[in-house]
Design an enzyme around this catalytic site. Sequence first.
Site, PDB file in Angstrom:
ATOM      1  N   LYS A   1      -1.338   5.801 -17.730  1.00 33.32           N
ATOM      2  CA  LYS A   1      -1.481   6.798 -16.673  1.00 33.32           C
ATOM      3  C   LYS A   1      -1.454   6.145 -15.280  1.00 33.32           C
ATOM      4  O   LYS A   1      -1.081   6.781 -14.303  1.00 33.32           O
ATOM      5  CB  LYS A   1      -2.783   7.576 -16.837  1.00 33.32           C
ATOM      6  CG  LYS A   1      -2.963   8.288 -18.172  1.00 33.32           C
ATOM      7  CD  LYS A   1      -1.992   9.436 -18.351  1.00 33.32           C
ATOM      8  CE  LYS A   1      -2.402  10.397 -19.455  1.00 33.32           C
ATOM      9  NZ  LYS A   1      -2.306   9.831 -20.811  1.00 33.32           N
TER      10      LYS A   1
HETATM   11  C1  LIG Z   1      -1.865  10.388 -21.993  1.00 33.76           C
HETATM   12  C2  LIG Z   1      -1.671   9.438 -23.092  1.00 33.76           C
HETATM   13  C3  LIG Z   1      -0.693   9.656 -24.074  1.00 33.76           C
HETATM   14  C4  LIG Z   1       0.164  10.907 -24.113  1.00 33.76           C
HETATM   15  O1  LIG Z   1       1.058  10.973 -23.038  1.00 33.76           O
HETATM   16  P1  LIG Z   1       1.733  12.378 -22.635  1.00 33.76           P
HETATM   17  O2  LIG Z   1       2.458  12.117 -21.373  1.00 33.76           O
HETATM   18  O3  LIG Z   1       0.600  13.336 -22.457  1.00 33.76           O
HETATM   19  O4  LIG Z   1       2.619  12.773 -23.759  1.00 33.76           O
HETATM   20  C5  LIG Z   1      -0.525   8.682 -25.049  1.00 33.76           C
HETATM   21  N1  LIG Z   1      -1.295   7.575 -25.075  1.00 33.76           N
HETATM   22  C6  LIG Z   1      -2.242   7.346 -24.155  1.00 33.76           C
HETATM   23  C7  LIG Z   1      -3.078   6.112 -24.260  1.00 33.76           C
HETATM   24  C8  LIG Z   1      -2.465   8.258 -23.125  1.00 33.76           C
HETATM   25  O5  LIG Z   1      -3.410   8.014 -22.212  1.00 33.76           O
END
Ligand SMILES: *Cc1c(COP(=O)(O)O)cnc(C)c1O
Length: 494
Positions: A113
């Site tokens: 993120k």
């Molecule tokens: C948010 C997240 C995901 C999923 O990503 P999306 O963009 O919501 O599909 C997968 N793995 C981790 C560790 C995340 O923080």
Amino acid sequence: MKYLSTRDKTLRFTAAEAIKMGLSRDGGLFTPETFPTLTEEEMKSLCAMTYQQRAAYVMGKYLDDFTAEELGDFAEKAYGPEKFDTPAVAPLRQVGGQTWCLELWHGPTSAFKDMALQMLPQLLTASLRKTGEEKTACILVATSGDTGKAAMEGFADVPQTKIMVFYPKDGVSEIQKLQMVTQEGQNVGVCSVVGNFDDAQNGVKRIFSDVEIREELEKRGYFLSSANSINWGRILPQVVYYVSAYCDLMNQGAIAFGDKVNYCVPTGNFGNILACYYAKKMGVPVGKLICASNCNDVLTDFIRTGVYDRNRPFHTTMSPSMDILISSNLERMLFELSGEDDGAVRGYMDQLKETGRYEISAEMKEKLQSLFYGGFATEEDTTATITALYADGYLIDTHTAVAAKVLADYRAETGDDTVAVFASTASPYKFCDNVLKAIGEEPVTDSVARIAQLEAASGVKAPVRLSALKGKTVRFDAVTEKDQMECVVLNFLK
Ligand SMILES: *Cc1c(COP(=O)(O)O)cnc(C)c1O
């Protein structure tokens, strides 16, 4: 370049307006009216650039109301050595003859993120300036664990912004929770919700569409904005690392320009894999888009049958950031698959809201299946995959393990042995408990002490900021019922 709502194409905004608003007033998601492309020549010149330069270049193709100088400056700040622990920013690691892992967790909160949320606050504050906005932006976030922390880290003490994060009370890991409740900054707030992620996300959506709250906040000098992956300013920075990974494979001589590369992405809200689709649409030679889910396998079924049906049990898993039954960004993909038919998208979203289910047309399904493969991993699969990769000398987290497993399934099922990259979305140190068990260690009781335990057992160094959680002061302990989230927001913005 203008941005359109997926539910009403006549609503058109500049990039700065779309980023500032986050979500269109009609509930739709902003999508660029056209997609820029990258020529072979451009891809080759990107190969010689740093990650920061690649980011400024790719984003500049979409953000024509921002100057190259601005974007270059944002990229230096977002991905520089104070924030990321490797100059490669998003390094590739080879884990087999035809297989690479794209590590997206070298930023300040150890989850992918950060790749977008170190950039979004800069895009947003510039957007406030460009649109002459004088009110303070209040960012409301519903988080399945990683977004909340990464958003606060990005927005902490950023002028003209406040940020309020809601997380499901029993739906995040101990480390994730500790990261959030110890967050510093004068403009941040954190509250847990009795319920799951979808409850928290629905609460935030409800507040966004509440006209009375909107008017009240306006009087107080605030407007609401979103840092969830529905914001275009979240998706765009993610397109960059799929382009960048392709360049890195070229630089290593693993591929020549034009060779296909399959990407496998562990998916929740469909944001990360959508960014990969957009990279393909821009001309990066991406082969199959492999969508990996945990046992909340609503997307696997959708890709296989064309029916999206959220009426199913919700599972709390060891990969909590993927415990999602309503994947918001899928709406942008429906817009694509339907040939930008805003009426059709509106219809599907209305059905989803009313019945929890919709079925796409045969034509859309065919297109979907030509682009995507969907698979899922059970809890046992996830553990076994961590164990197996660790035996080969690579320590991965629970979300990354889901991707590695589904990639292996895809290859076994189709025989397609094209060069493939799977995304690693979190550091194993964010999920010590399950990672320790998978490598044959009994986790100690204290969640922070497990970080040192995993370090000692694996010999892999933990991210400095996670080790530093030890002894940090807890600042937030509020809990709310899901129908009381409005009050929390109104109190926060007194
Ligand atoms: C948010 C997240 C995901 C999923 O990503 P999306 O963009 O919501 O599909 C997968 N793995 C981790 C560790 C995340 O923080």
